[in-house]
Design an enzyme around this catalytic site. Structure first.
Site, mmCIF file in Angstrom:
data_model
loop_
_atom_site.group_PDB
_atom_site.id
_atom_site.type_symbol
_atom_site.label_atom_id
_atom_site.label_comp_id
_atom_site.label_asym_id
_atom_site.label_seq_id
_atom_site.Cartn_x
_atom_site.Cartn_y
_atom_site.Cartn_z
ATOM 1 N N ASP A 215 1.199 -1.120 -0.388
ATOM 2 C CA ASP A 215 0.590 -0.164 -0.019
ATOM 3 C C ASP A 215 0.802 1.371 -0.038
ATOM 4 O OD1 ASP A 215 -2.212 -1.060 0.529
ATOM 5 O OD2 ASP A 215 -2.325 -1.429 2.367
ATOM 6 N N LEU A 216 -0.224 2.343 -0.646
ATOM 7 C CA LEU A 216 0.949 2.786 -0.436
ATOM 8 C C LEU A 216 1.964 4.253 1.045
ATOM 9 C CD1 LEU A 216 1.631 6.640 -2.509
ATOM 10 C CD2 LEU A 216 -0.080 6.983 -0.879
#
Length: 403
Positions: A215-216
């Site tokens: 995830d970011l």
């Protein structure tokens, strides 16, 4: 009375799933499903997909690669110049009109444009934030910072770990000043498509491929393959669950259980990516995660005991699968939401930690280059380390320090 064939036809229509809306490409007029519309335009009509981005720099990237890949004056170069309006000329956005001007078939026109746009690699971008943890002839593992995407939002604009890795590999492949090749491929050259008068361009290195996703706002170990063959071998290991993964999670409370099993379902009707644990009778993706408390504010506890003390703690999470948001969701399901993970009950970040406190700590896999098992450990991200210290967390007495 309604005839049987007509009744059967109406019944089949009523029971059939709804048809996905179809859109027409404004350039080639191909009918597309909504979910594939943007990807199609990216390799058919990027100027029509994002006119502002095109004017801001994408046009210059495309024009530069047209000059690099095609001999000036060649049929392909002329077709691309007409299609995209290089040099301030009006662009011929209709592929049917372009085909008529070139005397080509619609298929040849479409294929020429798509093949050219696919040949433009992502931009390579230097960054002093790239930390390589391991590298061999087939792969490299980097320590991804939080807040940086694995891949760019647009291939030609950068800003992701992939762009940093492209720069890193291009430096290794480039021939040094004395002309001796470094990395085995920097000095190779190939003849362009222009025939005898074609330009000679350096053979491009294969584009690195991320073999999994983070995830970011998740930091930690991230694997890239250097070649398509290595990508196939590595992704096969991930898909068959032969890769062992360990995550460090800074959580708001100790978990109520040490093993979480729960199928994961999508959350419908939301713009962002969100998952949930499936309810009774629902069918989703099977998922299983073990959770071990390795540090908390209680003194003298044994590593692994669940729910022994209140307050924040550091967990070692081992997911058996790689489902979207699996660790985040299973920590929340165990009553131990990740600090800063507002989507799954962990609230907002605080102090040095202004994102969810999740870090891909370790990976164990087989290198395609050597065939040997390999363990790579990514040092805990600095913001998570400082947040743990501020919370007064101390390692538990046994098994706490090993991923």
């Amino acid at each position: 009375m309604m005839s049987t064939p007509l009744f059967a036809l109406l019944l089949s229509v009523a029971c059939s799933p709804p048809i996905s809306p179809r859109l027409a490409c404004p350039s080639c007029r191909q009918a597309l499903q909504e979910k594939s519309y943007r990807r199609h335009l990216a390799f058919c009509a990027p100027d029509l997909l994002d006119p502002e981005g095109w004017a801001a720099g994408d046009c210059a990237v495309v024009q530069r690669h047209c000059s690099r890949l095609h001999r000036p004056g060649s049929a392909a170069a002329r077709a691309l110049e007409l299609r995209f309006g290089f040099g301030g000329k009006p662009a011929v956005t209709s592929q049917q009109r372009l085909a008529a001007e070139m005397g080509w078939t619609n298929r040849r026109t479409r294929d020429t444009i798509a093949k050219f746009l696919h040949a433009i690699p992502p931009v390579s971008e230097p960054s002093d934030r790239l930390q390589v943890l391991y590298e061999d002839a087939s792969m490299l593992v980097v320590n991804k910072p939080a807040g940086v995407g694995v891949t760019p939002e647009h291939r030609w604009r950068g800003g992701s770990v992939l762009n940093w890795v492209m720069w890193h590999l291009s430096r290794d492949a480039a021939p040094p000043q004395d002309g001796r090749g470094r990395g085995g491929g920097g000095g190779q050259r190939r003849r362009g498509r222009g025939g005898r008068g074609g330009r000679r361009t350096p053979a491009p290195a294969p584009e690195p491929r991320p073999c999994h996703r983070l995830d970011l706002n998740t930091s930690g170990a991230l694997v890239f393959a250097k070649t398509p063959e290595a990508a196939s071998a590595l992704m096969s290991q991930f898909e068959s669950r032969r890769v062992r993964k360990a995550y460090a999670a800074l959580c708001t409370a100790p978990p109520g259980e040490s093993l979480v099993e729960g199928e994961i379902c999508r959350v419908d009707g939301v713009q962002h990516c969100e998952r949930r644990v499936c309810g009774p009778g629902e069918s989703g993706q099977a998922a299983r995660t073990s959770l071990v408390v390795v540090a908390d504010s209680a003194a003298g506890g044994e590593a692994g005991s669940a729910g022994a003390a209140g307050g924040e703690c550091l967990l070692l999470a081992r997911p058996e699968q790689g489902r979207t948001h699996q660790v985040r969701l299973h920590c929340a399901a165990a009553g131990s939401p990740i600090l800063g993970d507002a989507l799954y009950g962990g609230g907002e970040g605080r102090g040095p930690l202004q994102r969810h406190g999740l870090h891909a700590l370790a990976l164990t896999l087989v290198s395609p280059a050597t065939g040997a098992p390999l363990e790579v450990v990514a040092p805990l991200a600095d913001d998570m380390r400082r947040a743990a210290l501020e919370a007064g967390l101390r390692m538990r007495s046994a098994g706490a320090g090993r991923a």
